[in-house]
Design an enzyme around this catalytic site. Sequence first.
Site, PDB file in Angstrom:
ATOM      1  N   HIS A 140       0.819  -1.214   0.000  1.00  0.00           N
ATOM      2  CA  HIS A 140       0.000   0.000   0.000  1.00  0.00           C
ATOM      3  C   HIS A 140       0.854   1.267   0.000  1.00  0.00           C
ATOM      4  CE1 HIS A 140       0.754   0.954   4.254  1.00  0.00           C
ATOM      5  NE2 HIS A 140       0.578  -0.332   4.530  1.00  0.00           N
ATOM      6  N   ASP A 163      -4.991  12.872 -11.056  1.00  0.00           N
ATOM      7  CA  ASP A 163      -4.178  12.751  -9.845  1.00  0.00           C
ATOM      8  C   ASP A 163      -3.464  14.077  -9.571  1.00  0.00           C
ATOM      9  OD1 ASP A 163      -2.391  12.085  -7.799  1.00  0.00           O
ATOM     10  OD2 ASP A 163      -2.110  10.053  -8.565  1.00  0.00           O
TER      11      ASP A 163
END
Length: 478
Positions: A205, A426
């Site tokens: 992650h 993003d």
Amino acid sequence: MGVMGKSRMALTLTGRAVHEALSFIVFSFLDVLDFLLCFTYKVIDFFVEAEWKPCYCNSAKEALTSSGKILVTEKGGSKIVRVSSSKLELEEISDTLYTRPSLLSEVSKLTVNELKRIKVEKTVVQSCGDEKVKKRTVRSTFSESSTIVEMLQEKMGGQQILPIPRWSDCDCTLCTCWTTSTKETLFVKAQGPKGKAKEDVIFIHGFISSSAFWTETLFPNFSNSAKSSFRFLAVDLLGFGRSPKPTDSLYTLKEHLDMIETSVLEAYKVKSFHIVAHSLGCILALALAVKHPGSVKSLTLLAPPYYPVPKGVQATQYVMRRVAPRRVWPLISFGASIACWYEHITRTVCLVICKNHRLWEFLAKLITRNRIRTFLLEGFFCHTHNAAWHTLHNVICGTASKLDGYLEAVRDHLKCDVNIFHGENDELIPLECSYSVQEKVPRARVKVIEKKDHITIVVGRQKAFARELEEIWSKSSD
């Protein structure tokens, strides 16, 4: 140029000027606030923990060596020495931990250094009388040109871990569950066939997240065929989720990497594997792949934070300013700037949010009734300030000069497929980062996901992404 064009240019320039002025005002205020919080936390730490805790504002050496480590400095950077009964290891730390120039910090440091200089000169003059004395200047321990040992601790091995948690950290069962185990290994969520799996997939992650980023999105959406062929291993990084959060750790790249190897590769006897990584996890994925070049079957990177550093520029400082530009807009950049520049403001955020995460999680479930948002909040809440602060600087900023070498190794020495996904919208990691990776590794395939950002590149399109991953693994296994 027409009237409309000139008007648009004037509005753009005016908007930039207003943004610059507003950013200067806001961050000047935050500089003052962080300075005041520095003193406040020192006083509270002293009374609550009976110890004057060091920080990186004016006592960087003390902050680094206070937990029983040895600081070694040389031209080009600083390293921490870890000494055990069997070996001695060097771990690189980022200079951005203690070098984050702001108007207030520079004035503060100049004032402290000037007072020290006056005190030294006064002492020398008093002791030597009328004799001529060479002027002495106070030099930073981080600017020595030759390798020196700054501090030696009496106990070289087996230092006691500082109290866990600290008063400003949460002490609930979820946050400290690892302390009840005899093994201090990372939390790993494993899913796969009961028998021997065909191949393993390691999920890493990003920053201030957890394995739930994968287990709550992708794991339920993989096909039955994939679930019967692959073993999925999603790990909580050191300092996050349900993994250990030691207060004496500096959360260096080596520490993160060693824990992944011990907790995943060794514990689950992984021989060959695919890697799927998001954001900060991409850096760890590249380091892991380079260290185990013959074992990696495919490398999938989501929004990799790779910023090519111009020649003659200090890499760590350059990346810090790209990641955290000290601007109030967009909001995600504002948040990144606060997280990267302000040691004590971020500790306050952790005190308010992370220490009371059970309350915030309850309110989030009550108000939103949205499972996806809830698990994202849980990943955000379950960390400590020490873990987030050091990981941000030592991994994202501290590896700035290493990423070129990692990518070149992937290009020249690894045969695995490299796939990159990036959200079109993003605002945290710009799209150009993925194309820069592709320039270094020409065989890498970049896929831009339209109308998706840093989080929704997975969350909200988990079914589609699960199919894309299965296709990548299938091709890599042929």
